[in-house]
Design a protein around this motif. Structure first.
Motif, PDB file in Angstrom:
ATOM      1  N   LEU A  49      -5.968 -13.154  16.240  1.00 33.14           N
ATOM      2  CA  LEU A  49      -5.183 -12.284  15.456  1.00 33.14           C
ATOM      3  C   LEU A  49      -5.836 -10.696  15.604  1.00 33.14           C
ATOM      4  N   VAL A  50      -4.848  -9.827  15.989  1.00 31.34           N
ATOM      5  CA  VAL A  50      -5.286  -8.681  16.157  1.00 31.34           C
ATOM      6  C   VAL A  50      -4.302  -7.447  15.431  1.00 31.34           C
ATOM      7  N   SER A  51      -4.695  -6.528  14.624  1.00 34.40           N
ATOM      8  CA  SER A  51      -3.869  -5.705  14.050  1.00 34.40           C
ATOM      9  C   SER A  51      -4.627  -4.318  13.921  1.00 34.40           C
ATOM     10  N   GLU A  52      -3.655  -3.249  13.612  1.00 26.98           N
ATOM     11  CA  GLU A  52      -4.366  -2.021  13.430  1.00 26.98           C
ATOM     12  C   GLU A  52      -3.833  -1.508  12.241  1.00 26.98           C
ATOM     13  N   GLY A  53      -4.897  -0.535  11.600  1.00 25.75           N
ATOM     14  CA  GLY A  53      -4.380   0.056  10.311  1.00 25.75           C
ATOM     15  C   GLY A  53      -5.761   0.879   9.877  1.00 25.75           C
ATOM     16  N   LEU A  54      -5.552   0.991   8.473  1.00 23.86           N
ATOM     17  CA  LEU A  54      -6.485   1.829   7.558  1.00 23.86           C
ATOM     18  C   LEU A  54      -7.401   0.774   7.074  1.00 23.86           C
ATOM     19  N   CYS A  55      -8.837   0.856   7.193  1.00 22.78           N
ATOM     20  CA  CYS A  55      -9.706  -0.207   6.455  1.00 22.78           C
ATOM     21  C   CYS A  55     -10.227   0.370   5.195  1.00 22.78           C
ATOM     22  N   PRO A  56      -9.825  -0.256   4.079  1.00 16.39           N
ATOM     23  CA  PRO A  56     -10.180   0.095   2.831  1.00 16.39           C
ATOM     24  C   PRO A  56     -11.657   0.177   2.516  1.00 16.39           C
ATOM     25  N   THR A  57     -12.280  -0.332   3.147  1.00 16.29           N
ATOM     26  CA  THR A  57     -14.122  -0.279   3.198  1.00 16.29           C
ATOM     27  C   THR A  57     -14.640   1.078   3.892  1.00 16.29           C
ATOM     28  N   CYS A  58     -14.398   1.130   5.120  1.00 17.88           N
ATOM     29  CA  CYS A  58     -14.815   2.141   5.664  1.00 17.88           C
ATOM     30  C   CYS A  58     -13.981   3.463   5.951  1.00 17.88           C
ATOM     31  N   GLY A  59     -12.627   3.286   5.670  1.00 14.04           N
ATOM     32  CA  GLY A  59     -11.768   4.508   5.408  1.00 14.04           C
ATOM     33  C   GLY A  59     -11.260   4.901   6.704  1.00 14.04           C
ATOM     34  N   GLU A  60     -11.490   4.235   7.751  1.00 11.05           N
ATOM     35  CA  GLU A  60     -11.212   4.561   9.182  1.00 11.05           C
ATOM     36  C   GLU A  60      -9.889   3.984   9.824  1.00 11.05           C
ATOM     37  N   SER A  61      -9.204   4.564  10.556  1.00  9.51           N
ATOM     38  CA  SER A  61      -8.098   4.026  11.270  1.00  9.51           C
ATOM     39  C   SER A  61      -8.884   2.893  12.403  1.00  9.51           C
ATOM     40  N   VAL A  62      -8.349   1.649  12.319  1.00 13.28           N
ATOM     41  CA  VAL A  62      -9.290   0.627  13.191  1.00 13.28           C
ATOM     42  C   VAL A  62      -8.467  -0.360  13.679  1.00 13.28           C
ATOM     43  N   VAL A  63      -8.995  -1.183  14.269  1.00 13.91           N
ATOM     44  CA  VAL A  63      -8.478  -2.585  14.897  1.00 13.91           C
ATOM     45  C   VAL A  63      -9.267  -3.554  14.093  1.00 13.91           C
ATOM     46  N   PHE A  64      -8.411  -4.607  13.625  1.00 15.61           N
ATOM     47  CA  PHE A  64      -8.995  -5.718  12.830  1.00 15.61           C
ATOM     48  C   PHE A  64      -8.813  -6.978  13.877  1.00 15.61           C
TER      49      PHE A  64
END
Length: 289
Positions: A49-64
């Motif tokens: 599973l791969v997705s992109e978005g804004l992480c609520p913990t670090c506040g960065e635009s990231v890949v999950f």
């Protein structure tokens, strides 16, 4: 065996690993002598599973991304390493209490990453605590404050937010703990927490209890989760179901709402990923979110 352990076993069974190659082949012009094990690098497990978005913990635009089917522990932010329940918890805190940086927040058994790290670095009155058996509540061990959720040392109505992540399945007296949370919350405050609701629609069930002499009575096979202050782990005392909300009300008189989030753009997807919010209403304030 409960749903949680079944899902964990399935995740291990179906985790994808590849056998490492044992060195270059003659066809590639290399030496056929196998490399020592310490020089063999395993191929990374494929991501399921791969997705992109804004992480609520670090506040960065990231890949999950996740390499295991058990997303609760493996669906990671590739920037801060947070897991889904930490991101869900932080998203709920941010949404319901956007002024949290100015509040007095107590967190029981912080993880040292994800939501815990964000709260620690950005909240100006953040109180992290751990439970050390045999230590009086309010005293410090190596600079860390000891608190027992069943008998907190905080004064009445002195905490704006109590935060706990997978803690309430480890207390021997959950009714006492929920009462203490209500006692110490300021009006308008809340207990925002995660706990694996492994029984879902079925009644919650005790796994272990404490006898009068301090010995443990095991009602089911002993099960342990990770413990940040003990290599022995933390004993699971209750398998909670959705009836936890009714249990909290009976113990504290406060209503609890269960929030389930599924949002790949925030890296929030997993089993047993609910966030619970117990509110202590202030004057003229609803006891509902």
């Amino acid at each position: 065996m409960n749903d949680y352990s079944v899902l964990r076993r399935l995740s291990r069974r179906f985790s994808a690993f590849r056998e490492p190659q044992n060195g270059p082949s003659l066809a590639d012009g290399g030496d056929s002598t196998p490399l020592p094990d310490e020089f063999v690098v395993a191929e990374p497990a494929p991501k399921i599973l791969v997705s992109e978005g804004l992480c609520p913990t670090c506040g960065e635009s990231v890949v999950f991304s996740a390499t295991h089917e058990w997303l609760r522990d493996s669906y990671l932010c590739e920037s801060c390493g947070s897991i889904p329940r930490e991101r869900a918890l932080m998203y709920v805190i941010d949404t319901l209490y956007p002024q949290w940086r100015e509040m007095r927040i107590h967190e029981s058994s912080p993880a040292g990453r994800g939501a815990s790290l964000k709260l620690q670095t950005e909240c100006r009155d953040y109180i992290p605590t751990q439970f050390f058996p045999g230590v009086v509540a309010g005293e410090f061990v190596s600079g860390v404050r000891c608190e027992n959720m069943e008998k907190l040392s905080f004064a009445d109505e002195s905490i704006d937010l109590h935060i706990s992540q997978d803690v309430m399945e480890h207390v021997f007296d959950p009714a006492g703990a929920f009462y203490e949370v209500a006692r110490t919350l300021r009006p308008g405050g809340a207990h925002i927490f995660t706990v694996p609701l492994v029984h879902r629609n079925y009644p919650s069930e005790r796994r272990a209890s404490l006898n009068g002499d301090g010995s443990i009575e095991y009602l089911r096979e002993a099960q342990y989760h990770g413990n940040p202050v003990s290599e022995d782990g933390a004993l699971v005392t209750v398998d909670w179901g959705y009836d936890i909300c009714r249990y909290i009300h009976a113990a504290s008189g406060l209503f609890t709402q269960l929030i389930r989030i599924d949002d790949l753009s925030k890296g929030i997807r997993a089993e047993l990923n609910e966030v619970l919010v117990t509110v202590k209403p202030g004057p003229g304030q609803s006891d509902r979110i």
